[in-house]
Design a protein around this motif. Structure first.
Motif, PDB file in Angstrom:
ATOM      1  N   ASP A   1       0.824  -1.206   0.000  1.00 11.00           N
ATOM      2  CA  ASP A   1       0.000   0.000   0.000  1.00 11.00           C
ATOM      3  C   ASP A   1       0.859   1.256   0.000  1.00 11.00           C
ATOM      4  OD1 ASP A   1      -2.180  -1.660   0.155  1.00 11.00           O
ATOM      5  OD2 ASP A   1      -2.409  -1.463   2.315  1.00 11.00           O
ATOM      6  N   ASP A   2       0.281   2.343  -0.491  1.00 12.52           N
ATOM      7  CA  ASP A   2       0.957   3.635  -0.419  1.00 12.52           C
ATOM      8  C   ASP A   2       0.707   4.263   0.946  1.00 12.52           C
ATOM      9  OD1 ASP A   2      -1.603   4.703  -0.478  1.00 12.52           O
ATOM     10  OD2 ASP A   2      -1.446   5.467  -2.527  1.00 12.52           O
ATOM     11  N   SER A   3       1.171   5.482   1.145  1.00 13.51           N
ATOM     12  CA  SER A   3       1.043   6.140   2.450  1.00 13.51           C
ATOM     13  C   SER A   3      -0.408   6.410   2.849  1.00 13.51           C
ATOM     14  CB  SER A   3       1.833   7.452   2.461  1.00 13.51           C
ATOM     15  OG  SER A   3       1.354   8.308   1.438  1.00 13.51           O
ATOM     16  N   ASN A   4      -1.327   6.408   1.889  1.00 19.55           N
ATOM     17  CA  ASN A   4      -2.753   6.621   2.181  1.00 19.55           C
ATOM     18  C   ASN A   4      -3.502   5.309   2.421  1.00 19.55           C
ATOM     19  OD1 ASN A   4      -2.456   9.402   1.841  1.00 19.55           O
ATOM     20  ND2 ASN A   4      -2.793   9.235  -0.372  1.00 19.55           N
ATOM     21  N   GLY A   5      -2.793   4.200   2.338  1.00 20.57           N
ATOM     22  CA  GLY A   5      -3.440   2.904   2.545  1.00 20.57           C
ATOM     23  C   GLY A   5      -4.052   2.314   1.291  1.00 20.57           C
TER      24      GLY A   5
END
Length: 156
Positions: free
Chosen positions: A47-51
């Motif tokens: 996942d990226d930093s935003n989930g």
């Protein structure tokens, strides 16, 4: 001064036999473990930093030589008109392709003369797409099928 000689010759044979038995047991254990993972496709999403899913990965170990697996992968990709080959590195058994706005990298690693591992990474599918249909897993299944190998998704 008299030296007591340690009976090395008498102990050498039992030590060698015990070592041989244990090494064969260890080799048998590795062979058993290897049979359990061959053909089992494992997948993961990063996942990226935003989930939100950013990257998807899939791997499988196949009992086939790496160069044969890589050649089969190139053949599978070449048969799909929706995929564009971005780069091909036959020496290092790496392939980069694109499908629409999705970037996909494939790498084949030789584990022995008769076995290899396929690793595929790709930009994640949009969240609206069904997560059970992974293009990475589909690609591995197609490669396995052309190699007449049984592959299936495993527990992650």
């Amino acid at each position: 001064m008299k030296r007591d000689k340690f009976p090395v010759k008498k102990l050498l044979l039992p030590i060698l036999l015990v070592g041989l038995i244990f090494s064969e047991t260890v080799n048998a254990g590795w062979a058993f473990a290897a049979r359990k993972v061959i053909g089992r496709i494992n997948q993961m999403t990063q996942d990226d930093s935003n989930g939100n899913p950013a990257f998807q990965f899939a791997t499988v170990i196949i009992d086939a030589p790496a160069i044969k697996v890589y050649s089969t992968a190139v053949n599978v990709v070449s048969q799909n008109q929706a995929i564009t080959i971005v780069s091909q590195d036959a020496k290092n058994l790496k392939l980069k392709v694109s499908e629409g706005n999705k970037s996909i990298s494939l790498s084949v690693v030789s584990l022995s003369d008769k076995s290899s591992e396929i690793m595929i990474s790709a930009t994640a599918a949009p969240q609206s797409q069904d997560p059970s249909t992974s293009p990475e897993v589909d690609a591995i299944l197609k490669i396995c099928k052309q190699l007449n190998k049984v592959c299936k998704t495993g527990a992650n």
